[in-house]
Scaffold this motif. Structure first.
Motif, mmCIF file in Angstrom:
data_model
loop_
_atom_site.group_PDB
_atom_site.id
_atom_site.type_symbol
_atom_site.label_atom_id
_atom_site.label_comp_id
_atom_site.label_asym_id
_atom_site.label_seq_id
_atom_site.Cartn_x
_atom_site.Cartn_y
_atom_site.Cartn_z
ATOM 1 N N GLU A 97 0.586 41.459 133.528
ATOM 2 C CA GLU A 97 -0.527 41.943 134.340
ATOM 3 C C GLU A 97 -0.004 42.629 135.606
ATOM 4 O O GLU A 97 -0.462 43.700 135.996
ATOM 5 N N GLU A 143 1.468 45.888 134.758
ATOM 6 C CA GLU A 143 0.450 46.900 134.462
ATOM 7 C C GLU A 143 -0.197 47.421 135.741
ATOM 8 O O GLU A 143 -0.483 48.621 135.858
ATOM 9 N N PHE A 186 0.340 45.441 125.849
ATOM 10 C CA PHE A 186 0.199 46.064 127.164
ATOM 11 C C PHE A 186 0.752 47.489 127.129
ATOM 12 O O PHE A 186 0.196 48.401 127.734
ATOM 13 N N ARG A 215 -1.929 49.817 125.808
ATOM 14 C CA ARG A 215 -2.923 50.175 126.832
ATOM 15 C C ARG A 215 -2.342 51.202 127.800
ATOM 16 O O ARG A 215 -3.000 52.169 128.186
ATOM 17 N N MET A 251 -2.051 54.644 126.434
ATOM 18 C CA MET A 251 -3.369 55.292 126.448
ATOM 19 C C MET A 251 -3.717 55.789 127.843
ATOM 20 O O MET A 251 -4.349 56.820 128.017
#
Lengths: 360, 296
Positions: free
Chosen positions: A57, A60, A79, A82, A85
């Motif tokens: 987290e 990210e 992760f 994501r 993307m």
């Protein structure tokens, strides 16, 4: 004249400093043989700046904010997907990765789910999420037939109530613990619908009062020192705890088991941020890591399996021969993988996690 | 002209360092979470001209604030922060007043040294001082070892990772902010007033209540605000010393941002925290204003 010379000397110094090449790597804590870092510097003459984190987290947050200043980062598959993307990474330049033939297709096929064609990342390590126990203490509390290879050890309140006295740590990673709770309930671990989350909540809320801490790195030492008796964590971390305990000779015996109900199989991937200051150097670092002997040295040190086929001949017997690290065909069957949460589902998930951690 | 420039400087400062960041946070709080860099939408697209601006404003809404209102986590965290801030302000006053009083009553040649001793801890990083409290309060820590050693307790006290540790941390950290304004108020106190009170039949205690305390109210109020305002938004102390049950809005904000990666909700929490803090800050300003007017 003298001033001029000092100035020139000063300028030369500044220029010299600017020319010293740097690569900044952001990797998980306790995740490399530090000898490799020196070897990389010696081989390439590049200054390696190595920082560590212990939560996907947090990584990210830095990737999505941009301008992290890192050249190589190591997110886990879901992760990574994501962040690809979101446009956080740049495509790898295959021409700069001379060692890419070393990679193991069994793993590359699986990582392609997260990174189609493995265009943005290389596999660094992979492993499972499972149960580490201090065998002596757990037997003392729950008896010799304690279910140390079953999720019921940490998901059944009756067991947890007793284990609370000797200490239980659980990863602070909702995307790994919620699937585990669902696997325990016999449901699809990758379930993201309201019903699945409600079931996971019910299971975890019942055991949370008995969890000493939700944390993703302290448990290695805590388990090795005998401060806690159970940790739900990452395979290699628990095996490192096993080794540290054995080295310390403190009578603590640690064992790792992938739960029989199924264990999460995850892949930590090295990728280059889109705004990396030194992508050239980053490629050199990736190529260095993909070297069979270097990769083997890393695995021998951290007790995680890697995605490098060629490295296997250099692996120590207690790594390649341990089914907790390199599972056999039968064990591979019980492993599951998960997919990332969408942004709105993510909010429900994190809210649920806050509730589980804080009780509110 | 010079006058205009002089006035403009503080305004430029305020706009650049307060208003602009606030508007950015406010804008993010009205946005939607998205999987992008940065992780929210819409982004202002000036290239699209007037239409871009229109669609930008059309996409903003108060959804995140409704989310905050419907979830009890946030108001519980606000209330719990309020409680922790109020209690620790009171405790700091209780500890700080006698210290300030003692300093103001000390012989004048001692005062600079005492003042130095109060300020000295600031030379060490705040983070290191909080870490050292972890060393003192943990079950294997100095305090427990000492108490076990002299036989006062037989089991180590669980202070670390509880709200007690948070109170200790806040009181310790903000004590100088309480002591200094009270000290400066007490130092100005005219001794002849106390003598007059005693001449008029006051006992020493009632003279203290009737003369010293009222005359130091300005310092007390200033000290309380200086402790209360930062304590309300405190993040480092609860996350290092508190347990998983310690609910403080600063910690919730951190988690929204770093663990949940939910910038819009994190910004909405920040906007509300600011609105809540604006009230005591305005009260503080008015109090300072009144004090200045009373002086002149």
């Amino acid at each position: 004249m003298k001033t001029l010379m000092t100035c020139t000397a000063g300028l030369a110094l500044v220029a010299g400093m600017a020319a010293a090449e740097e690569v900044r790597v952001y990797n998980w804590s306790d995740y490399i043989d530090e000898g490799l870092l020196e070897k990389f510097e010696a081989e390439t003459g590049i200054d390696l700046i190595y920082d560590v984190f212990d939560s996907n987290e947090l990584l990210e947050t830095k990737m999505l904010a941009g301008g992290s200043g890192y050249d190589v980062v190591v997110p886990t598959g879901t992760f990574l997907q994501r962040q690809i993307m979101a446009g956080a990474f740049q495509k790898l330049d295959a021409s700069k990765l001379s060692n890419s033939a070393n990679m193991w297709d069994v793993i590359s096929d699986r990582t392609a789910t997260y990174d189609p064609g493995n265009e943005y990342s290389i596999n660094y390590m992979w492993g499972t999420t499972g149960i580490g126990v201090n065998t002596g203490k757990v037997a003392e509390v729950l008896g010799a037939d304690a279910p140390i290879n079953s999720l019921s050890l940490i998901m059944d309140p009756a067991n947890m109530e007793k284990l609370a006295s000797c200490g239980v740590h659980i990863l602070d990673a909702p995307t790994e613990i919620i699937p585990a709770a669902l696997a325990y309930a016999g449901m699809n671990p990758d379930g993201k619908d309201a019903e699945s989350l409600a079931k996971a909540e019910e299971i975890l809320m019942a055991v949370r009062p008995h969890v000493q801490k939700f944390h993703s790195s302290e448990y290695i030492n805590a388990l090795a020192n005998g401060d806690i008796c159970v940790a739900f964590g990452w395979s290699g971390d628990i095996l490192q705890a096993r080794d540290r305990a054995a080295e310390a000779g403190n009578g603590v015996e640690v064992a790792y088991n992938a739960p029989v109900e199924g264990a999460l199989m995850w892949f930590d991937q090295m990728a280059i941020p889109v705004d990396a200051p030194n992508p050239e150097g980053a490629h050199k670092f990736l190529d260095f890591i993909m070297n069979a002997e270097n990769m083997a040295a890393a695995s021998n040190y951290v007790y995680y399996a890697n995605g490098n086929k060629a490295s296997q001949e250099f692996l120590a017997e207690d790594v390649i021969g341990d089914t907790a690290i390199y599972p056999d065909e039968a064990a591979l069957e019980t492993l599951y993988t998960v997919t990332p949460f969408g942004p709105k589902e993510q909010r429900t998930l994190t809210r649920l996690w806050t509730k589980i951690k804080s009780g509110t | 002209m010079r006058r205009a420039v002089l006035i403009a400087i503080p305004y430029v400062w305020l706009v650049a360092l307060f208003l602009v960041p606030f508007l950015i946070v406010l804008k993010i709080s009205l946005s939607d979470i998205a999987l992008a860099r940065p992780p929210y939408t819409p982004q202002l697209d000036l290239a699209a001209g007037w239409d871009g601006i229109k669609s930008f404003f059309a996409a903003l809404d108060f959804e995140n604030f409704t989310f905050l209102a419907t979830d009890d986590l946030y108001w519980k965290a606000y209330l719990s922060s309020l409680k922790i801030a109020l209690v620790s302000t009171f405790l700091t006053l209780l500890v700080g007043y006698p210290i300030a009083y003692g300093m103001a009553r000390a012989a004048p040649e001692w005062r600079p040294t005492l003042l130095m001793l109060v300020i000295l801890p600031f030379w060490t990083s705040f983070l290191i001082r909080v870490y050292s409290w972890m060393g003192i309060l943990s079950t294997e820590g100095v305090l427990n070892q000492f108490l076990l050693g002299i036989g006062v307790i037989s089991e180590p006290l669980q202070i670390m990772n509880t709200n007690t540790a948070v109170y200790i941390g806040i009181v310790y950290t903000y004590l100088p902010f309480m002591i200094l304004p009270i000290y400066s108020a007490l130092e100005k106190l005219d001794d002849s007033l106390l003598e007059a009170a005693e001449d008029l039949g006051c006992s020493r205690l009632s003279a203290f209540w009737l003369v010293t305390i009222p005359l130091s109210t300005g310092g007390i109020v200033a000290g309380c605000f200086l402790v209360f305002i930062p304590a309300l938004g405190e993040f480092v102390i609860p996350s290092l010393l508190g347990g998983s049950d310690t609910l403080m809005i600063g910690k919730v904000l951190w988690e929204e941002f770093f663990s949940n990666r939910d910038w819009p909700v994190a910004s909405a929490v920040a906007v509300i925290l600011l609105l809540i803090l604006v009230i005591p800050i305005i009260l503080f300003q008015r109090n300072q204003q009144l004090a200045r007017e009373a002086d002149t």
